[in-house]
Design a protein around this motif. Sequence first.
Motif, short mmCIF file in Angstrom:
data_model
loop_
_atom_site.label_atom_id
_atom_site.label_comp_id
_atom_site.label_asym_id
_atom_site.label_seq_id
_atom_site.Cartn_x
_atom_site.Cartn_y
_atom_site.Cartn_z
N GLY A 336 0.80 -1.21 0.00
CA GLY A 336 0.00 0.00 0.00
C GLY A 336 0.83 1.26 0.00
O GLY A 336 2.06 1.24 0.13
N VAL A 337 0.13 2.38 -0.14
CA VAL A 337 0.72 3.71 -0.08
C VAL A 337 -0.23 4.57 0.74
O VAL A 337 -1.45 4.35 0.73
N ALA A 338 0.31 5.54 1.49
CA ALA A 338 -0.54 6.33 2.38
C ALA A 338 0.00 7.74 2.49
O ALA A 338 1.20 8.00 2.30
N THR A 339 -0.92 8.66 2.81
CA THR A 339 -0.56 10.07 2.97
C THR A 339 -1.24 10.65 4.21
O THR A 339 -2.27 10.15 4.67
N LEU A 340 -0.65 11.73 4.70
CA LEU A 340 -1.24 12.52 5.77
C LEU A 340 -1.26 13.97 5.30
O LEU A 340 -0.21 14.53 4.96
N ASP A 341 -2.45 14.56 5.26
CA ASP A 341 -2.61 15.96 4.91
C ASP A 341 -3.05 16.71 6.18
O ASP A 341 -4.21 16.61 6.60
N ARG A 342 -2.11 17.41 6.80
CA ARG A 342 -2.40 18.08 8.06
C ARG A 342 -3.40 19.22 7.88
O ARG A 342 -4.21 19.50 8.77
N ASP A 343 -3.36 19.89 6.72
CA ASP A 343 -4.29 20.99 6.50
C ASP A 343 -5.72 20.48 6.38
O ASP A 343 -6.66 21.09 6.92
N LYS A 344 -5.90 19.38 5.68
CA LYS A 344 -7.25 18.80 5.53
C LYS A 344 -7.66 17.98 6.74
O LYS A 344 -8.83 17.61 6.86
N ARG A 345 -6.69 17.64 7.59
CA ARG A 345 -6.92 16.73 8.72
C ARG A 345 -7.46 15.40 8.19
O ARG A 345 -8.44 14.86 8.66
N GLN A 346 -6.75 14.88 7.20
CA GLN A 346 -7.12 13.61 6.58
C GLN A 346 -5.89 12.72 6.43
O GLN A 346 -4.78 13.21 6.16
N ALA A 347 -6.10 11.43 6.59
CA ALA A 347 -5.10 10.42 6.21
C ALA A 347 -5.76 9.48 5.21
O ALA A 347 -6.94 9.11 5.37
N ARG A 348 -5.03 9.14 4.18
CA ARG A 348 -5.55 8.23 3.16
C ARG A 348 -4.60 7.07 2.99
O ARG A 348 -3.38 7.26 2.90
N ALA A 349 -5.16 5.87 2.93
CA ALA A 349 -4.38 4.67 2.66
C ALA A 349 -5.00 3.96 1.47
O ALA A 349 -6.21 3.75 1.42
N LEU A 350 -4.17 3.58 0.52
CA LEU A 350 -4.59 2.87 -0.68
C LEU A 350 -3.80 1.57 -0.71
O LEU A 350 -2.56 1.59 -0.68
#
Length: 864
Positions: A336-350
């Motif tokens: 998988g690959v994942a991101t953290l966007d602090r401005d959006k307050r979102q984490a996404r994992a694919l």
Amino acid sequence: MSNKQRDRGGAVAADTETLTIDLGTDTGAFHGGASGTLYGLYGDGVPSRNVVEGMHVRTVSTKAQDGTQHPGADALDILPSFVDCGGRDVYLYMTDIYRGFPYQWPGATGEERLADYRARVEKQVRQVLTTGALKSHIVYVPFNEPEGNMFGTGEWSYDRTSWHSDPRHYFAAWRDLHHLIKGLDPHARIAGPNTCVLYDEVRGFLEFAKAHDVLPDVVTWHELSTPAAIRTNVAKYRHMERELGIGPLPVNINEYAHNYHLSVPGQMIQWISAIEESKIDADMAYWNIDGNLNDSAVEANKGNGQWWLFHTYGRMTGRTVQVRAPHPNVQYTLQGVATLDRDKRQARALFGGSSDAVDLVFANVPAEIFGGTVHARLHEIPWTGQVGASAQPLRIKDLELPVDEGRVVLPLADLDAMSAYEVILSPGGDGVLAPPSIGWRRSYHAEHATCMGEGHARNGPEGSPSDVDRFATSGTYHVGGLRTGSDLAVAFSVEVPQDGTYDLSVLANSHNLHELVREQGPTNVFLRVDGADPQELWLPLGYKPVVWGHTDTRVELTAGAHTLTLSARDRDLGATKGDAIIDRIDLVLRDAHVTAPALYEAAYAGLGAGARVTYEHGARGPGAVLLPPGGTATFWVHAAADGEALVTVDHIGPGEGLLTVNGVEVGGLDRDGIPLFLAGGINKLTVTGTSEHFVLDRLRVGPGTGRLETTVYPAEEGTVTGEAKVTGAHTFATGGKAVEGIGRGPDNALTLTVTAARTGRHAVTVRYSNGEQPPATHYNPDPVCRHADLSVNGAQARRILFPTTFHFNNFWDLAVPVTLNEGTNTLTFTADERPDFDGDTTNAHQQRSAYAPVIDQVAVTPLA
């Protein structure tokens, strides 16, 4: 990691693997480099701009302008629209000016051949120099796989000596062409060595290039291997750079993945994770037809499961974080690959690649971003075949989970190894959860069905980890024999949970060049439920024998067991004509899950011009978006077919905004919904704030209510001139008649008179067929896109590309936006062969058609 679990009876169940997303370990800015394509764009419109932009295509490797290697995909033809769609770089394969592979460059000696090529390179650079600011997006690729082509041991090489053993001629040619290109275009970027793999000899190439000041600006090679080789070889190359004191230079792996992987989300996520982790660009390999984004695009404007995978990948923002897989860097396992966007307050994992039970663990979840509870949304991106369109990802779960000592654990079961999955975390606590978008569903493989009658063939095994050149198939085998003269019946035993209407999808293929398929086109088969309720189904065509699409219908079933039979003969409806193979069938209950409007969350949309995610203002579930004046939220919306949809823009409190659909502004917002024409496939909807305070919650997209009137105009009722003619040769045309022979000059035309209730933008949906396919030089089938020059009310014509339908008796729809006047309007279709870039020569290999497609009918609908 994995651990054994016991079921309620005490038996040992399957291992549960653990995929850990460490939100506390930053691995760099999100790059998005895996969404590149080799020969993926045919021309402006194939695929559509929506499909290109929505897939977030970053790089394209394609042929030299006017090259004869394949039809379409000319670098300077695709350049303007690609850049308009947000594309970054076009890698110009200069060698593909020639025909054949190995390249058939003329000359009796190596010196003569190189002199001819040098002249062609100079011409290509001078053509690029005419493109103005667009030339900054061109990257020149002087050689492609030189060890197997121009500087290898074969008949068409420089002197039949491999540069691996004697690199003098190759290195000298590289230096000469590097000087030539930079001399003509001092700001040029040049890529190389573009080898089949990262050979050890590449080190010698870099040493020579450094010593002679001709280093490439981008280092390229091909990885027709495994994702593990991506990580390993990028690290190996970076080590070379450090030892030689060069770089770090940008890297583009401009061919990656095999037939077995392409189109399959669960396979491609493994490549994506390796490419993103390496922070490089990469282009999917071109094994089949150009213009379909390497088996991502269907027709002109639709996406399959792979398209939605790359769309989901491209929506990632912020910083990538460490993903710890249970089997690090091992293909055909969970990755998988994942991101953290602090401005959006979102984490996404694919993630994807496994059918085992999985504990998805988010570690080091920052309390200052998420608080003590998270909202988690789980999507599935299923495999729908190479040429099978897909709806938006399925919403599987919406739930709130506690953050326990910085950890969030999401247990998952019943995963499909061919699917990819996305989890999005955002702050939770409000308890507002969306229902699943799909309820009961099952798949049944043809290889497990009961076959009766003559002609049954159990074909396979198909693609597998040990045979990656073959195509992916749901099971190991598939069933053939539904063909002309057969009495085969394939019976599927199914069991459903309740009385109701079920969507039935048949994953199948008819090879368009098979001798039994050539006469009619689509193959017809017959469906019965428990021996009753007969239906005739037309199965999809494909460009090779085991290329899967799907045909969809509905059946009425009572709770319990049933037999669904696909037959080559039916006592009431007739007999099969053609030849088809079956992979599987899917059943989905049409309950409230399926029939409810599709939801598109604003918090997950693409944001621009100051728009930001908010968890205040009464936002529900995953949050909402605060749009300042001019701020935008862009949604990519699926429609099953051309036609009206009711789009409702849900917002919180007062405020005003504008809605734009596929580039056309349709006006202000209406809480009761707006009837809009959506093109079949991918639609771009953008909400723009026009007031000081506008909080956007989501879009809801449901069936139309019949407020947009569609008028159909049969082509045979139009005016034909010259050699254009009405014909009854295309039996699947509406009413059995269509117009062919439009083209080879403006004298051979079709003109239709249409009416509009008011002046404004309308959709003109052309039902057409195009089966033109000249001889190919190697494994790529090379169908040709025909075009039509459409003039509205005598104004300057607009050129429209029509992708192959795989047969002249197979009709598809293509929607074109036009402006019509109130009352009577004329639509005139003409065509002629397009000349080369310089305007004085034409293609000598039937790779550009002089004709428009066969036109069956035109439907006219107001856009809003």
